[in-house]
Design an enzyme around this catalytic site. Structure first.
Site, PDB file in Angstrom:
ATOM      1  N   TYR A  13      81.222  26.296  55.560  1.00 42.91           N
ATOM      2  CA  TYR A  13      81.766  26.452  54.296  1.00 42.91           C
ATOM      3  C   TYR A  13      81.537  27.520  53.320  1.00 42.91           C
ATOM      4  O   TYR A  13      81.782  27.441  52.388  1.00 42.91           O
ATOM      5  CB  TYR A  13      81.370  24.888  53.483  1.00 42.91           C
ATOM      6  N   ASP A  15      82.276  30.674  53.670  1.00 41.55           N
ATOM      7  CA  ASP A  15      83.663  31.488  53.453  1.00 41.55           C
ATOM      8  C   ASP A  15      84.386  31.072  52.529  1.00 41.55           C
ATOM      9  O   ASP A  15      84.921  31.407  51.761  1.00 41.55           O
ATOM     10  CB  ASP A  15      84.269  31.600  54.836  1.00 41.55           C
ATOM     11  N   TYR A 181      69.926  25.698  57.139  1.00 41.43           N
ATOM     12  CA  TYR A 181      70.379  25.638  58.552  1.00 41.43           C
ATOM     13  C   TYR A 181      69.314  24.812  59.382  1.00 41.43           C
ATOM     14  O   TYR A 181      68.124  24.570  58.709  1.00 41.43           O
ATOM     15  CB  TYR A 181      70.627  26.731  59.143  1.00 41.43           C
ATOM     16  N   GLN A 240      81.389  22.497  43.666  1.00 40.10           N
ATOM     17  CA  GLN A 240      80.512  23.574  43.108  1.00 40.10           C
ATOM     18  C   GLN A 240      79.874  23.485  41.762  1.00 40.10           C
ATOM     19  O   GLN A 240      78.614  24.211  41.645  1.00 40.10           O
ATOM     20  CB  GLN A 240      81.236  24.679  43.337  1.00 40.10           C
ATOM     21  N   ARG A 256      70.947  28.658  51.727  1.00 37.74           N
ATOM     22  CA  ARG A 256      71.424  29.401  52.885  1.00 37.74           C
ATOM     23  C   ARG A 256      72.633  29.986  52.563  1.00 37.74           C
ATOM     24  O   ARG A 256      73.341  29.725  51.878  1.00 37.74           O
ATOM     25  CB  ARG A 256      71.322  28.371  53.827  1.00 37.74           C
ATOM     26  N   GLY A 257      72.854  31.027  53.474  1.00 43.94           N
ATOM     27  CA  GLY A 257      74.252  31.572  53.513  1.00 43.94           C
ATOM     28  C   GLY A 257      74.650  32.647  51.985  1.00 43.94           C
ATOM     29  O   GLY A 257      73.615  32.758  51.343  1.00 43.94           O
ATOM     30  N   GLU A 258      75.782  32.976  51.910  1.00 47.56           N
ATOM     31  CA  GLU A 258      76.206  33.881  51.026  1.00 47.56           C
ATOM     32  C   GLU A 258      76.314  33.201  49.696  1.00 47.56           C
ATOM     33  O   GLU A 258      75.688  33.829  48.690  1.00 47.56           O
ATOM     34  CB  GLU A 258      77.295  34.771  51.561  1.00 47.56           C
ATOM     35  N   ASP A 259      77.222  32.286  49.525  1.00 40.33           N
ATOM     36  CA  ASP A 259      77.457  31.847  48.369  1.00 40.33           C
ATOM     37  C   ASP A 259      76.204  31.243  47.571  1.00 40.33           C
ATOM     38  O   ASP A 259      76.106  31.418  46.333  1.00 40.33           O
ATOM     39  CB  ASP A 259      78.696  30.621  48.459  1.00 40.33           C
ATOM     40  N   SER A 260      75.687  30.667  48.452  1.00 43.94           N
ATOM     41  CA  SER A 260      74.316  29.842  47.656  1.00 43.94           C
ATOM     42  C   SER A 260      73.225  30.799  47.144  1.00 43.94           C
ATOM     43  O   SER A 260      72.591  30.823  46.018  1.00 43.94           O
ATOM     44  CB  SER A 260      73.848  28.863  48.711  1.00 43.94           C
TER      45      SER A 260
END
Length: 358
Positions: A13, A15, A181, A240, A256-260
């Protein structure tokens, strides 16, 4: 301007999360946005109320594409449909074609940001695609930060929000959010938190499963149980804006990830970031580059401790310590966030970029 944003949902999610925030930010600034998704299921919990000015459309191989807007965003190299590219070429004034890339602190981002990529084959021969890289320096496209975000953060009532969430916060409890993750450091984290009063807020999915594997009990949304001196609370999937408040309410965020990652930066609280695991360990280069940016203004000891925590949380070392991370955070990040806030946000830069190159 009218924008067409194309996004394929790969997994986890991140992306669609980035694209939704971008679409909402553009719409909030008066633009019309069509968001084309091959799988919009996550928006049911991520953005249940939708957003004025954002139209979500299925990317399902339709042959009859509408006339493209003024700007077309190809998110994360998702490759636009050939039929849509052909329609772009038919416009008297071709749209701006932007490849919005992944966020990275690596040096190549500055070199590649803004580079053109002419198209020589049909459909769309003669069109020019340009690369737009988010990043942490003035030579990149910056980070998403919608207007009013910091003001909302400053006015946030953490105790009231935690009370509405369900578990509330007991005296002396430190609040930790967990969004990860699969992660071998989770058992060590749980053991450490259990030694003193903590409230661990566990997101659904990988994080809840990791806690369940370590404790033999999977956190369920709305339920709270105790482990030593800590309480463990399961969360539902949060929209969000509520996820942002989760990060604001926590003394430590495990994201984790980009948005977070970007939202943890703006939350202003200590955090540790887990990158998406890759079989060739390419994410270690990305992590090392990020640590270089993050610790650029800190003293040696603080930078060393911070580095140890991030490497351990990503499986490149052992000995993860949440307490050590929190202790050195102010020294290790002195000036870093202020420097990011001094830069224009991604949407401002993107609008300026397409206006300049159009």
């Amino acid at each position: 301007m009218r924008w067409d944003v194309f996004c394929r949902v790969i997994d986890n999610y991140g992306d669609v999360g980035v694209c939704w925030r971008l679409a909402c930010d553009l719409a909030g600034r008066g633009h019309a946005v069509r968001l084309w998704l091959d799988d919009a299921a996550a928006l049911a919990w991520m953005a249940p109320a939708g957003a004025s000015g954002v139209e979500v459309l299925p990317w399902d191989g339709a042959a009859d594409w509408p006339q493209p807007g003024d700007v077309v965003i190809e998110a994360f190299g998702c490759e636009l449909p050939q039929g849509f590219v052909a329609r772009m070429a038919e416009r008297p004034a071709p749209p701006q074609w932007i490849n919005l890339e992944y966020l990275s602190a690596e040096d190549y981002v500055e070199r590649c940001h803004g580079l053109p990529s002419p198209r020589y084959v049909e459909p769309g021969a003669g069109l020019i695609k340009r690369f737009f890289y988010p990043g942490f320096t003035p030579a990149t496209g910056g980070l998403l930060r919608e207007p009013g975000l910091l003001e909302a953060r400053a006015a946030f009532d953490r105790e009231a929000w935690l009370q509405r969430l369900g578990p509330g916060r007991r005296p002396r409890e430190r609040v930790v959010s967990l969004f990860c993750y699969p992660n071998p450091a989770v058992p060590a984290l749980l053991g450490e938190l259990a030694e003193s009063p903590h409230l661990l807020l566990v997101t659904p999915g990988h994080a809840a499963r990791a806690v369940g594997e370590a404790l033999g009990r999977v956190p369920q949304p709305g339920a709270v149980f105790e482990v030593g001196l800590a309480r463990v609370a399961g969360l539902p999937a949060l929209p969000q804006p509520e996820f942002d408040r989760l990060l604001w309410a926590s003394d430590l965020n495990l994201v984790r990830g980009e948005d977070s990652l970007v939202r943890a930066v703006w939350a202003g609280q200590p955090f540790v970031w887990q990158l998406y695991p890759q079989s060739d360990d390419a994410h270690r280069l990305k992590l090392e580059a990020f640590l270089g940016r993050l610790a650029g203004t800190s003293d040696h000891e603080a930078a060393r401790t911070l580095r140890q925590a991030f490497l351990a949380w990503n499986g490149f070392a052992t000995g993860f310590s949440a307490a050590a991370l929190q202790e050195v955070w102010p020294r290790a990040t002195a000036g870093w966030r202020d420097g990011l806030l001094a830069q224009d946000d991604l949407t401002t830069q993107l609008v300026r970029f397409v206006s300049r190159t159009g």
